[in-house]
Design a protein around this motif. Sequence first.
Motif, mmCIF file in Angstrom:
data_model
loop_
_atom_site.group_PDB
_atom_site.id
_atom_site.type_symbol
_atom_site.label_atom_id
_atom_site.label_comp_id
_atom_site.label_asym_id
_atom_site.label_seq_id
_atom_site.Cartn_x
_atom_site.Cartn_y
_atom_site.Cartn_z
ATOM 1 N N HIS A 184 -10.309 25.028 32.275
ATOM 2 C CA HIS A 184 -9.711 25.582 31.057
ATOM 3 C C HIS A 184 -9.481 24.451 30.058
ATOM 4 C CE1 HIS A 184 -5.887 23.951 32.542
ATOM 5 N NE2 HIS A 184 -6.165 24.527 33.703
ATOM 6 N N ALA A 185 -8.900 24.787 28.912
ATOM 7 C CA ALA A 185 -8.751 23.827 27.821
ATOM 8 C C ALA A 185 -7.931 22.608 28.194
ATOM 9 C CB ALA A 185 -8.134 24.515 26.607
ATOM 10 N N HIS A 186 -7.014 22.756 29.166
ATOM 11 C CA HIS A 186 -6.119 21.652 29.508
ATOM 12 C C HIS A 186 -6.487 20.966 30.827
ATOM 13 C CE1 HIS A 186 -3.634 22.834 26.146
ATOM 14 N NE2 HIS A 186 -3.579 24.065 26.612
ATOM 15 N N THR A 187 -7.653 21.276 31.378
ATOM 16 C CA THR A 187 -8.107 20.610 32.598
ATOM 17 C C THR A 187 -8.364 19.135 32.312
ATOM 18 O OG1 THR A 187 -9.149 22.638 33.419
ATOM 19 C CG2 THR A 187 -9.887 20.569 34.383
ATOM 20 N N THR A 188 -7.882 18.262 33.184
ATOM 21 C CA THR A 188 -8.096 16.830 32.998
ATOM 22 C C THR A 188 -9.392 16.381 33.668
ATOM 23 O OG1 THR A 188 -6.940 16.181 35.021
ATOM 24 C CG2 THR A 188 -5.583 16.518 33.041
ATOM 25 N N ALA A 189 -9.800 15.162 33.339
ATOM 26 C CA ALA A 189 -10.992 14.595 33.969
ATOM 27 C C ALA A 189 -10.827 14.512 35.475
ATOM 28 C CB ALA A 189 -11.271 13.209 33.389
ATOM 29 N N ALA A 190 -9.649 14.106 35.926
ATOM 30 C CA ALA A 190 -9.383 13.986 37.366
ATOM 31 C C ALA A 190 -9.475 15.338 38.056
ATOM 32 C CB ALA A 190 -8.008 13.364 37.589
ATOM 33 N N GLU A 191 -8.939 16.384 37.419
ATOM 34 C CA GLU A 191 -8.981 17.727 38.006
ATOM 35 C C GLU A 191 -10.416 18.255 38.063
ATOM 36 O OE1 GLU A 191 -4.528 19.204 36.537
ATOM 37 O OE2 GLU A 191 -6.298 19.571 35.287
ATOM 38 N N ALA A 192 -11.202 18.015 37.011
ATOM 39 C CA ALA A 192 -12.596 18.474 37.005
ATOM 40 C C ALA A 192 -13.406 17.772 38.086
ATOM 41 C CB ALA A 192 -13.217 18.225 35.632
ATOM 42 N N LEU A 193 -13.160 16.477 38.271
ATOM 43 C CA LEU A 193 -13.887 15.754 39.323
ATOM 44 C C LEU A 193 -13.503 16.290 40.698
ATOM 45 C CD1 LEU A 193 -15.783 13.527 40.230
ATOM 46 C CD2 LEU A 193 -13.849 11.929 40.144
ATOM 47 N N ALA A 194 -12.231 16.600 40.899
ATOM 48 C CA ALA A 194 -11.786 17.154 42.182
ATOM 49 C C ALA A 194 -12.435 18.505 42.453
ATOM 50 C CB ALA A 194 -10.266 17.277 42.196
ATOM 51 N N ALA A 198 -13.328 8.534 30.916
ATOM 52 C CA ALA A 198 -12.452 7.922 31.915
ATOM 53 C C ALA A 198 -13.156 6.806 32.677
ATOM 54 C CB ALA A 198 -11.937 8.987 32.888
ATOM 55 N N VAL A 199 -14.363 7.063 33.174
ATOM 56 C CA VAL A 199 -15.050 6.040 33.973
ATOM 57 C C VAL A 199 -15.521 4.877 33.104
ATOM 58 C CG1 VAL A 199 -15.723 7.651 35.801
ATOM 59 C CG2 VAL A 199 -17.291 7.258 33.880
ATOM 60 N N VAL A 237 -7.610 7.677 41.434
ATOM 61 C CA VAL A 237 -8.341 6.900 42.438
ATOM 62 C C VAL A 237 -9.801 7.347 42.528
ATOM 63 C CG1 VAL A 237 -8.495 6.365 44.895
ATOM 64 C CG2 VAL A 237 -6.267 6.366 43.765
ATOM 65 N N ALA A 238 -10.034 8.657 42.468
ATOM 66 C CA ALA A 238 -11.399 9.179 42.603
ATOM 67 C C ALA A 238 -12.269 8.779 41.414
ATOM 68 C CB ALA A 238 -11.368 10.698 42.751
ATOM 69 N N LEU A 239 -11.712 8.809 40.207
ATOM 70 C CA LEU A 239 -12.479 8.405 39.033
ATOM 71 C C LEU A 239 -12.761 6.904 39.041
ATOM 72 C CD1 LEU A 239 -10.794 10.650 36.335
ATOM 73 C CD2 LEU A 239 -13.252 10.585 36.804
#
Length: 274
Positions: free
Chosen positions: A149-159, A174-175, A112-114
């Motif tokens: 880290h290597a497995h961080t997702t786009a959603a997690e980085a934005l959060a 993603a966007v 939702v945030a992305l």
Amino acid sequence: MRLTVDHVTRYQYDRPVRSVVQSHRLTPSTFAGQKVIDWEVTVSGGVKGATHRDGAGDRVQGWTVAGPVSEVEVRVRGTVETVDLTGVLRGHREAVAPGCYLRATGATRADVALIALAGRAEAAEPLELAHVLSAVVADAIAYRPGVTHAHTTAAEALALGEGVCQDHAHALIAVARVREIPARYVSGYLFATEDGSAHEAAHAWAELYVPGLGWVGFDPANRCCPDERYIRLGSGFDAQDAAPIRGVARGGGREEMDVTVAILNQSQSQSQSQ
């Protein structure tokens, strides 16, 4: 620019493994913006396997290391001549249709945030929209090593609101896909900036497909399009798909990896020595 690369990736195992099999995307792409002068990839104890050029136009080389082995070193040395094409990937031959890069992966799936972030970008035409999307990602995710880290997702980085070049690239992909723009992840190298701007020598950015121009690179981490400081290796749907080295070690044992990369402006060094 004439850039030289010395890139070493060292794998160590806490007990000897039976064998190591790897797939490399470590040879620079061929297009109007860069020309390979010389390039060599070596693998300690390794035997070269099959090589091919995939549908995205990237060279993929296989390697096998017979065990028992406790350490494997992959070394890349070479020189590339680069030209600033303002991010446009001109003259790159590939067979994959741009539309296939509308498919999301686990790392680039929009939450939702992305989706909301993508909606903030207002632009009248596709190229302008691509630039605005890159800018909103740069504003939303501050460059800060060590928090992801290597497995961080786009959603997690934005959060988190923080991350590194991999996170910026995933978020931009993603966007862009939310806005129906084909987008892909690019791995490569970035020569150090003279003004000390934050960057990583082993670098990553995104390419967005713009009608009439083709693929155009955007680097939100440095708020620019790739220029002569960049060396492009290969591309994929996300960081895992575009990884310069992918592989598996047979026989168990914990693996540790250490990477060092040095990039030198050869023409500048020669002028300084004269």
